[in-house]
Design an enzyme around this catalytic site. Structure first.
Site, mmCIF file in Angstrom:
data_model
loop_
_atom_site.group_PDB
_atom_site.id
_atom_site.type_symbol
_atom_site.label_atom_id
_atom_site.label_comp_id
_atom_site.label_asym_id
_atom_site.label_seq_id
_atom_site.Cartn_x
_atom_site.Cartn_y
_atom_site.Cartn_z
ATOM 1 N N THR A 164 66.004 25.631 28.394
ATOM 2 C CA THR A 164 66.072 24.233 28.805
ATOM 3 C C THR A 164 65.697 23.142 27.791
ATOM 4 O O THR A 164 64.698 23.247 27.092
ATOM 5 C CB THR A 164 65.151 24.034 30.035
ATOM 6 O OG1 THR A 164 65.335 25.122 30.903
ATOM 7 C CG2 THR A 164 65.455 22.756 30.748
ATOM 8 N N VAL A 193 71.346 30.446 39.617
ATOM 9 C CA VAL A 193 71.125 29.038 39.314
ATOM 10 C C VAL A 193 69.621 28.803 39.339
ATOM 11 O O VAL A 193 68.939 29.233 40.275
ATOM 12 C CB VAL A 193 71.811 28.128 40.354
ATOM 13 C CG1 VAL A 193 71.554 26.657 40.037
ATOM 14 C CG2 VAL A 193 73.298 28.420 40.420
ATOM 15 N N GLY A 194 69.110 28.161 38.323
ATOM 16 C CA GLY A 194 67.672 27.892 38.248
ATOM 17 C C GLY A 194 67.335 26.507 38.736
ATOM 18 O O GLY A 194 68.093 25.878 39.479
ATOM 19 N N ASP A 195 66.195 26.019 38.283
ATOM 20 C CA ASP A 195 65.709 24.730 38.757
ATOM 21 C C ASP A 195 66.495 23.549 38.203
ATOM 22 O O ASP A 195 66.570 22.483 38.827
ATOM 23 C CB ASP A 195 64.245 24.555 38.353
ATOM 24 C CG ASP A 195 64.082 24.589 36.836
ATOM 25 O OD1 ASP A 195 64.428 25.614 36.222
ATOM 26 O OD2 ASP A 195 63.636 23.581 36.258
ATOM 27 N N THR A 215 60.752 22.046 32.618
ATOM 28 C CA THR A 215 61.193 23.262 31.936
ATOM 29 C C THR A 215 60.162 24.351 32.200
ATOM 30 O O THR A 215 59.023 24.056 32.537
ATOM 31 C CB THR A 215 61.347 23.024 30.419
ATOM 32 O OG1 THR A 215 61.463 24.293 29.758
ATOM 33 C CG2 THR A 215 60.143 22.301 29.832
ATOM 34 N N GLY A 216 60.586 25.614 32.050
ATOM 35 C CA GLY A 216 59.645 26.708 32.280
ATOM 36 C C GLY A 216 60.227 27.723 33.229
ATOM 37 O O GLY A 216 61.447 27.898 33.279
ATOM 38 N N HIS A 217 59.374 28.387 33.995
ATOM 39 C CA HIS A 217 59.869 29.411 34.906
ATOM 40 C C HIS A 217 60.581 28.755 36.088
ATOM 41 O O HIS A 217 59.958 28.208 37.003
ATOM 42 C CB HIS A 217 58.722 30.300 35.391
ATOM 43 C CG HIS A 217 59.206 31.417 36.247
ATOM 44 N ND1 HIS A 217 58.849 31.554 37.562
ATOM 45 C CD2 HIS A 217 60.099 32.407 35.995
ATOM 46 C CE1 HIS A 217 59.486 32.603 38.082
ATOM 47 N NE2 HIS A 217 60.235 33.142 37.143
ATOM 48 N N GLY A 218 61.897 28.830 36.058
ATOM 49 C CA GLY A 218 62.740 28.083 36.994
ATOM 50 C C GLY A 218 62.415 28.306 38.454
ATOM 51 O O GLY A 218 62.316 27.353 39.237
#
Lengths: 307, 297
Positions: A164, A193-195, A215-218
């Protein structure tokens, strides 16, 4: 022309390998300068975040556009969002394989459809109709991403988060915007699909409060709708830094996830905070460029206002 | 904790000839969910069962009876969320399966991810042994007529519940908008917009104009107001009013708090909904809500 424009960018929150450190810093510095040039000339925050994120997408050191990580099938699948804090209008796309500047596409969804989010095949067909340049799916696959993917497949490593890019801005009219773009996580399931494209999780912008890109662990970011949560805290009187730290801390405690955020408030206060090992970030306000990579690190450069 | 379930069958205009079907549909869904809770089952199972029942009911815009996209096909979104762990599962633009809410539950329980989309969602369904059905099986005469005449959309379906251990859950499922672009994803697949559940506060499922609900992250907004001390009804009304004034959108919500208070509120003309609490069924009616005692509970 009451407000002093501000632009902040990030290049993803994770444990950044040493060989990427210098290029990451260079990348965020370049992106923030190109986006800030728009604001300096009286341009809108929407345009500024789009330009900044395009610069980051084009830089192969970051995991968005060119250089994105590969899914379980060995292809990239990209997600992006852009949001206008004045109208709360947003455009998002998910699961796109063959468009290199996804933030431009997200912007078209916002401007040219009554919808907020388009996904997969349908999104691709729409892109074709709009004449957005599509590239062969192989073109977005870099050697590094391929090597990493093969390594992953060989040793079946745990999901490596590396994620990201994003930008937040306020322009001289006080309008706010955010944009976030990503390739997600290595060896993710096809269609994951992530965050990033989920409004309120990967980003949110509201002229009445501020703008956030996450950003990071979605999956953790989604569970706590991180971007919106930070703005809730700011609505209750917290500063951007307090709000970011309190929400990141909550995410770690409640769902054991780590990440990073950039935030700008409606008064132009800004911050870049993270609970991961590193996050490449850079921000410009009133002729001063600040950037960093490691926790607690802030390097300052005076930049001359461009004529 | 006394168990409570609230379900909705969509906000919008309910045509006279559709009223009876909507009423019996939401009643059946609420009763099915409640009977799970009554037997000591958990909130997740209850909301999944209630939404499955409405997906199978051709009266509602979810599962069988979903509206058609611009190509005359059904593409569905769904989400389910567990208020205890904040875990959730969702699918978007999924085709040719009977019960998207069940697939959403599988995403939550069998993957490390939260949202699977389009082709990937269908691949996952196949891997899980979820039977693929011909797309036409989801299409009713009514949805074809609505498509060809571009009639107003019926809403989404959803459920929220609290079980006797105090766990809350929500589930939402939809066919989206008539004539939508292929690949359009609405609020129902988006955590915080189509639904949110948190044991510390409560659970929400939303329906109405999807894009407006996304712009204000409606479900999360209502819980935020409840965290600040508002009742479910005050929180729902405040958030729906904000959505109307800020982005010009209408919708409806069902809410249950972690103390078992509930609300079914809407800014649209109507919303079909039903609640069961203390063995009493509360049901929407054109004028007001009707309450009846359930002999069967």
């Amino acid at each position: 022309m009451g407000t002093k424009p501000v632009l902040v960018v990030h290049g993803g929150a994770w444990a950044i390998p040493d060989e990427f450190a210098e290029r990451s810093i260079l990348g965020v510095k370049n992106a923030v300068k190109s986006g800030f040039a728009v604001l300096e000339m009286g341009g809108s925050s929407m345009k500024a975040v789009e330009i900044a994120v395009r610069a980051l997408e084009d830089d192969t050191v970051f995991d968005a556009g060119h250089g994105a990580v590969l899914n379980a099938d060995g292809y990239v699948e990209l997600d992006a969002i852009i949001m206008n804090g004045k109208t709360l209008a947003a455009g998002a796309v998910s699961c796109i394989r063959n468009i290199s500047n996804l933030v431009i596409f997200a912007c078209s969804v916002l401007e040219k459809t009554p919808y907020v989010m388009l996904t997969g095949m349908g999104a691709n067909q729409f892109a074709e109709k709009l004449g957005i340049p599509q590239v062969p799916v192989e073109e977005l696959v870099t050697d590094h991403a391929k090597a990493e993917w093969e390594q992953y497949r060989k040793y079946n490593q745990k999901l490596q988060v590396h994620d990201t890019v994003g930008a937040v801005a306020i322009d001289c009219e006080g309008n706010m915007a955010c944009a976030t773009s990503t390739g997600g996580i290595t060896n993710k399931m096809v269609g994951r699909v992530g965050d990033t494209p989920v409004i309120g999780s990967g980003g949110y912008a509201d002229n009445l409060v501020g703008a956030v890109s996450a950003t990071g662990h979605g999956e953790s970011i989604m569970k706590v709708t991180l971007a919106r949560l930070i703005l809730f805290h700011m609505e209750q009187g917290k500063t951007p830094e307090e709000a970011a730290d309190s929400a990141l801390h909550y995410m770690e405690k409640r769902v054991h996830g780590r990440g990073g955020v950039i935030v700008v408030s409606k008064t132009g206060e800004w911050t870049a905070r993270f609970t991961t090992k590193q996050m490449a970030w850079a921000g410009i306000k009133e002729g001063v460029l600040m950037y960093g990579l490691n926790p607690g690190e802030t390097i300052q450069e005076i930049i001359k206002p461009s004529k | 904790m006394k168990p409570v379930i609230v379900v909705h069958g969509g906000a919008g205009r309910i045509f006279k000839d559709r009223e009876e079907g909507a009423r019996s549909g939401v009643t059946r869904a609420a009763m099915k969910g409640y009977s799970i809770l009554k037997q000591g089952g958990n909130a997740l199972d209850a909301v999944e069962e209630a939404v499955t029942s409405m997906e199978d009911d051709p009266h509602f815009n979810a599962g069988c009876g979903s509206v058609l996209n611009e190509k005359g096909e059904v593409e569905m979104d769904a989400i389910i969320m567990d208020g205890k762990s904040l875990a959730s599962g969702a699918v978007s633009a999924v085709k040719c399966i009977a019960n998207p809410i069940k697939l959403a539950r599988l995403v939550m329980e069998k993957t490390e991810h939260m949202l699977l989309t389009d082709h990937g969602a269908n691949l996952f369904a196949k891997a899980m042994g979820v039977p693929e059905i011909p797309g036409e099986k989801l299409i009713t005469e009514r949805s074809r007529e609505r498509w060809s005449k571009n009639l107003e959309d019926p809403g989404t379906v959803g459920a929220v519940a609290i079980d006797n251990e105090g766990n809350v859950a929500c589930a939402t499922s939809t066919g989206g908008l008539t004539n939508k672009l292929v690949g359009r994803v609405g609020d129902s697949a988006c955590i915080g917009s189509g639904g949110y559940a948190d044991n510390h506060v409560g659970a929400i499922s939303t329906t109405g104009h999807g894009e407006s609900m996304m712009k204000v992250v409606l479900a999360r907004l209502i819980l935020y107001h409840m965290e600040q001390g508002m009742s479910p009804m005050e929180a729902a009304d405040t958030a729906l009013n904000y959505m109307k004034t800020r982005v010009g959108g209408l919708g409806g919500v069902i809410v249950v708090s972690n103390s078992g208070d509930w609300a079914a509120r809407f800014s649209t003309k109507q919303m079909s909904w039903a609640t069961v609490k203390d063995d009493q069924l509360h049901l929407f009616s054109p004028s007001d809500c009707t309450v009846s005692h359930l002999a069967s509970c």
